[in-house]
Design an enzyme around this catalytic site. Structure first.
Site, short mmCIF file in Angstrom:
data_model
loop_
_atom_site.label_atom_id
_atom_site.label_comp_id
_atom_site.label_asym_id
_atom_site.label_seq_id
_atom_site.Cartn_x
_atom_site.Cartn_y
_atom_site.Cartn_z
N HIS A 66 0.84 -1.24 -0.10
CA HIS A 66 0.16 0.12 0.30
C HIS A 66 0.64 1.16 0.23
CE1 HIS A 66 -2.75 3.02 1.90
NE2 HIS A 66 -3.44 2.14 1.58
N ASP A 79 3.62 -4.68 7.85
CA ASP A 79 2.06 -3.85 7.63
C ASP A 79 1.10 -4.48 7.71
OD1 ASP A 79 0.17 -2.37 6.85
OD2 ASP A 79 0.52 -1.82 4.85
N GLN A 134 -4.30 -5.04 7.33
CA GLN A 134 -5.10 -6.22 6.49
C GLN A 134 -5.46 -7.85 7.20
OE1 GLN A 134 -7.61 -5.36 3.81
NE2 GLN A 134 -6.78 -3.35 3.65
N LYS A 194 -9.93 -1.07 10.60
CA LYS A 194 -9.94 -1.96 10.18
C LYS A 194 -10.24 -2.97 10.90
CE LYS A 194 -7.02 -0.63 6.66
NZ LYS A 194 -7.55 -0.44 5.06
N CYS A 202 -4.47 2.60 -3.45
CA CYS A 202 -3.69 2.71 -3.32
C CYS A 202 -2.35 2.14 -3.02
CB CYS A 202 -3.77 3.45 -1.24
SG CYS A 202 -4.89 4.54 -0.99
C1 LIG Z 1 -2.50 -2.61 3.92
C2 LIG Z 1 -2.61 -2.01 4.09
N1 LIG Z 1 -1.21 -0.86 4.87
C3 LIG Z 1 -1.93 0.76 4.76
C4 LIG Z 1 -3.63 1.10 5.13
C5 LIG Z 1 -3.78 2.60 5.41
O1 LIG Z 1 -4.14 2.34 7.03
P1 LIG Z 1 -4.67 3.64 7.10
O2 LIG Z 1 -5.39 4.60 6.16
O3 LIG Z 1 -6.19 3.36 8.21
O4 LIG Z 1 -3.86 4.47 7.79
C6 LIG Z 1 -3.82 -0.03 4.14
C7 LIG Z 1 -5.35 0.72 4.37
O5 LIG Z 1 -5.91 0.08 3.49
C8 LIG Z 1 -3.48 -1.07 3.84
O6 LIG Z 1 -4.88 -1.75 2.84
#
Ligand SMILES: Cc1ncc(COP(=O)(O)O)c(C=O)c1O
Length: 429
Positions: free
Chosen positions: A140, A223, A226, A249, A387
């Protein structure tokens, strides 16, 4: 499994009953009252999950019954709010099996957790000029851009581990382990990689990768945005050095996230933001800082969200993460089979193991148009680059439609999705 108490009892197809679980989320009943013929099908949990009544109630209870700022007041409400925040920290510690609540830093979300790491690591003994950070093509933007900023500011190299791009490979779309292995050596000092790719659902075998990285003295940040609501995450079993995720999430509120860090590594990081709450002693000449986690929690946090995340964790634990994982894998298998029967559909590859996401294109219909047609049928999916522009570029597309699953999804939601996709196809001829 009829020994399980309602409302979490199972049905024949799945270890969970999405229809029964839906009842715990007021948004579904509220929407059904307005749209009785087309009740909401929510297939965008990858972007954000809906909220159970217990989470909403915990937030409301705080605002209505003991609202106050934390860590500053000696009066009852402030102490109760401060205690609630610390209880949430313990709930997070237990959820991910961290050794201590002091390993848990509250952030505003995954994005802030990753920015915190990328901004502070270069000022710590853990990362120095000439070292290399490795990310992957599955990431992401939140796990790409902060490291680019770090590279540009600190002359730290940044490399990208590729995915397997061979359509004939059984790992097509998954992380290319051989190519990654070549990067897991000097001068690599940190690997920052997703646990599960949001754009495709590709599941990364992080435990094996962490072990391989550690054999070369490389730190690993995961990270987990998900992952945490979809499988049991145990940071000690994984042996990761840092792990980040977002409250919204995991059926919790927006505005709160978690950075887990190994004790000695958090202690080696300088403050990220400065101000109230993170200091020990301040004079105009000099300031000394609190130890972690308070060192990284400057200013007034989103107290209600932190309190809400505990209720979300209790919800996850009551349903059971193993059952959630089994339920969502069942939904994904069904979705893959049903979608594959639609002419001209292309399902994005996700390597050997797919978590609760199916990303696809349908003929020449732009994913945004698909999203709009599905919305007419009260079906919420995500359309766009998710993203993850670099990953979509690797897969040769600019945008996809994405269905992502949560505890409240049912097989009939997938039937509705497929019927609506066929309607879109008929409309676009
Ligand atoms: C794999 C991953 N990393 C980072 C993020 C960013 O999360 P946040 O917008 O809650 O900070 C997301 C959000 O969709 C994501 O799916």
């Amino acid at each position: 499994m009829d020994h399980l108490p309602s409302p979490l009892a199972s049905d024949a197809k799945s270890p969970l009953d999405g229809a029964i679980l839906k009842k715990q989320f007021p948004i579904f009943a509220n929407d059904a009252a307005k749209n009785p013929t087309k009740p909401l099908v929510y297939l965008d949990s990858g972007a954000s999950t809906q909220k159970p009544a217990t989470v909403i109630a915990a937030i409301r209870d705080f605002y209505e019954n003991y609202y106050a700022n934390i860590h500053r007041g000696v009066y009852r409400f402030s102490q109760r709010a401060s205690d609630a925040v610390e209880q949430s920290r313990v709930a997070v510690q237990k959820l991910i099996n961290a050794p201590s609540a002091d390993n848990i830093v509250f952030t505003s979300g995954t994005t802030e957790g990753l920015n915190l790491l990328a901004a502070t690591l270069p000022y710590s003994p853990l990362l120095k000029k000439g070292d290399r950070v490795v990310i992957s093509e599955l990431e992401h933007h939140a796990n790409i851009v902060p490291w680019q900023m770090m590279r540009d500011r600190h002359r730290i190299d940044l490399a990208v581990a590729p995915i397997d791009r061979n359509p004939d490979s059984d790992n097509y779309g998954g992380i290319d382990r051989d190519a990654l292995a070549k990067l897991l050596q000097k001068p690599t000092r940190l690997l920052a990689i997703t646990h599960s790719a949001n754009a495709t659902g590709a599941s990364v075998p992080v435990a094996e990768i962490i072990a391989a990285a550690h054999r070369h003295g490389i730190l690993v940040a995961i990270d987990g945005a998900q992952a945490v609501a979809h499988q049991r995450v145990d940071v000690q079993a994984l042996d990761c050095d840092f792990y980040v995720f977002s409250g919204h999430k995991i059926y919790g509120p927006t505005g709160v996230g978690v950075l887990y860090g190994r004790g000695e590594y958090l202690a080696a990081l300088p403050p990220y933001q400065t101000g109230g709450d993170m200091i020990e002693v301040v004079s105009f000449e000099k300031t000394s800082f609190q130890p972690p986690p308070q060192r990284f929690e400057a200013g007034t946090p989103d107290i209600a969200a932190i309190i809400g995340i505990k209720a979300a964790i209790e919800f996850l634990q009551a349903v059971g993460l193993a059952r959630i994982a089994a339920h969502e894998h069942g939904l994904v298998a069904y979705a893959l089979a049903e979608l594959a029967a639609i002419p001209e559909i292309t399902i994005m590859p996700a390597g050997r193991k797919r978590d609760g996401v199916v990303s696809f294109t349908l003929g020449k219909i732009h994913p945004h148009d698909l999203g709009t047609i599905l919305d007419d049928d009260n079906i919420a999916i995500r359309a766009g680059h998710h993203c993850a522009q670099p990953l979509l570029r690797c897969l040769g597309v600019a945008a996809t439609a994405r269905a992502s699953f949560g505890v409240y999804n049912e097989f009939s939601d997938i039937d509705r999705l497929c019927a609506s996709l066929r309607r879109a196809q008929a409309m676009w001829g």
